[in-house]
Design an enzyme around this catalytic site. Structure first.
Site, PDB file in Angstrom:
ATOM      1  CG  ASN A   8       9.894   3.592   4.828  1.00 25.81           C
ATOM      2  OD1 ASN A   8      10.798   4.104   4.161  1.00 25.81           O
ATOM      3  ND2 ASN A   8       8.609   3.771   4.543  1.00 25.81           N
ATOM      4  CG  HIS A  94       5.265   3.393   1.730  1.00 24.92           C
ATOM      5  ND1 HIS A  94       4.711   4.643   1.887  1.00 24.92           N
ATOM      6  CD2 HIS A  94       5.578   2.957   2.976  1.00 24.92           C
ATOM      7  CE1 HIS A  94       4.705   4.938   3.175  1.00 24.92           C
ATOM      8  NE2 HIS A  94       5.224   3.930   3.856  1.00 24.92           N
ATOM      9  CD  GLU A 166       3.453   0.733   6.120  1.00 23.89           C
ATOM     10  OE1 GLU A 166       4.221   0.880   7.082  1.00 23.89           O
ATOM     11  OE2 GLU A 166       3.562   1.377   5.065  1.00 23.89           O
ATOM     12  N   GLY A 237       8.503   3.795  10.456  1.00 21.92           N
ATOM     13  CA  GLY A 237       8.963   5.015   9.779  1.00 21.92           C
ATOM     14  C   GLY A 237       9.634   5.948  10.765  1.00 21.92           C
TER      15      GLY A 237
HETATM   16  C1  PEP Z   1       5.552   3.974   7.016  1.00 20.55           C
HETATM   17  O1  PEP Z   1       5.241   4.991   6.392  1.00 20.55           O
HETATM   18  O2  PEP Z   1       5.951   2.955   6.445  1.00 20.55           O
HETATM   19  C2  PEP Z   1       5.469   4.034   8.473  1.00 20.55           C
HETATM   20  C3  PEP Z   1       5.287   2.919   9.124  1.00 20.55           C
HETATM   21  O3  PEP Z   1       5.597   5.262   9.023  1.00 20.55           O
HETATM   22  P1  PEP Z   1       5.407   5.680  10.574  1.00 20.55           P
HETATM   23  O4  PEP Z   1       6.028   4.617  11.407  1.00 20.55           O
HETATM   24  O5  PEP Z   1       6.127   6.991  10.674  1.00 20.55           O
HETATM   25  O6  PEP Z   1       3.944   5.786  10.795  1.00 20.55           O
END
Ligand code: PEP
Length: 254
Positions: A8, A94, A166, A237
């Site tokens: 992402n 999200h 998440e 991310g």
């Molecule tokens: C996200 O926001 O989908 C995500 C997984 O971000 P990060 O890996 O930067 O925590």
């Protein structure tokens, strides 16, 4: 089913930067067969990346979508437009869409229904924030999000859906040293999600659905997170913005 590793990119990378990433990334993961790989760049780079990735083992996804096909919705992108770019996946719900842009479960549900209608595979993001976690509401929040976002979804459609757990408190927001959930906490969340899916649909669906983890996954912790029995992949991310680092995560899939 293979584990799914999805990038992402959020609001990062111009078309030129996206293409440069892909050129480097393709070379590094040339022989990787263990994971299904999806890159979700900004809308502007979808078409260019789709061309770059033709005949490769890497798929393309969008980060958001409107539920209507066309109309007076300034600034929005429709499922038809995404399909035309060669997009196969779309991230929906999200936490940044929910927190910054006010999206709620009802809207996410409409988007999921629209994505499925147009043959796009939704990656549905759910997860509790820090306050909800501290108040002991994690399971309640997850269960409600699943029930609301998957309302009126038919059993036969569930095979096109991926769920991304998440925990919002684990998302890096661009900070590379932010801490991920422990593998035990992540596993507990995934197990619980599977049990809710079993109640809502059936055992076979709960066993087959891919539940991927998102929140500060990086080369240093990917292997241990991905080794847990109920973690079927990762949504990445910050660590997906660098080709070498994202490739290392892909290579952690055994
Ligand atoms: C996200 O926001 O989908 C995500 C997984 O971000 P990060 O890996 O930067 O925590």
């Amino acid at each position: 089913m293979k584990k799914l590793i999805a990038a992402n990119w959020k609001m990062n990378k111009t078309i030129k930067e996206s293409v440069l990433f892909i050129e480097e990334f393709k070379k590094i993961i040339k022989n990787e067969k263990n994971a299904e790989i999806v890159i979700c760049p900004p809308f502007t780079a979808l078409t260019a990346l789709s061309k770059e990735l033709k005949n490769s083992n890497i798929k393309i996804g969008a980060q958001n979508m409107h539920f209507e096909e066309a109309g007076a919705f300034t600034g929005e992108i429709s499922p038809l437009m995404l399909k035309e770019t060669g997009c196969e996946y779309v991230i929906l719900g999200h936490s940044e869409r929910r927190e910054i842009f006010g999206e709620d479960d009802l809207l996410v549900n409409k988007k999921i229904i629209a994505a499925l209608k147009h043959g796009l595979s939704p990656i549905l993001c759910i997860g509790e924030n820090l306050e909800q976690k501290n108040q002991g509401k994690t399971k309640n929040i997850i269960e409600n999000q699943l029930k609301n976002c998957l309302k009126s979804i038919d059993k036969s459609q569930m095979e096109s859906i991926t769920i991304a757990y998440e925990p919002v408190w684990a998302i890096s927001r661009g900070n590379p040293s932010h801490k991920a959930a422990t593998k035990e906490d992540a596993e507990e969340g995934h197990k619980f999600i599977r049990s809710v899916i079993e109640k809502m649909f059936d055992t076979a669906i709960s066993k087959n659905i891919r539940i991927i983890y998102g929140g500060s996954m990086k080369p240093e912790n990917a292997r241990e997170l991905l080794s847990m029995p109920d973690i079927d992949g990762g949504l990445v991310g910050n660590a997906s913005l660098d080709a070498k680092s994202f490739a290392e995560i892909v290579k952690s899939v055994k």
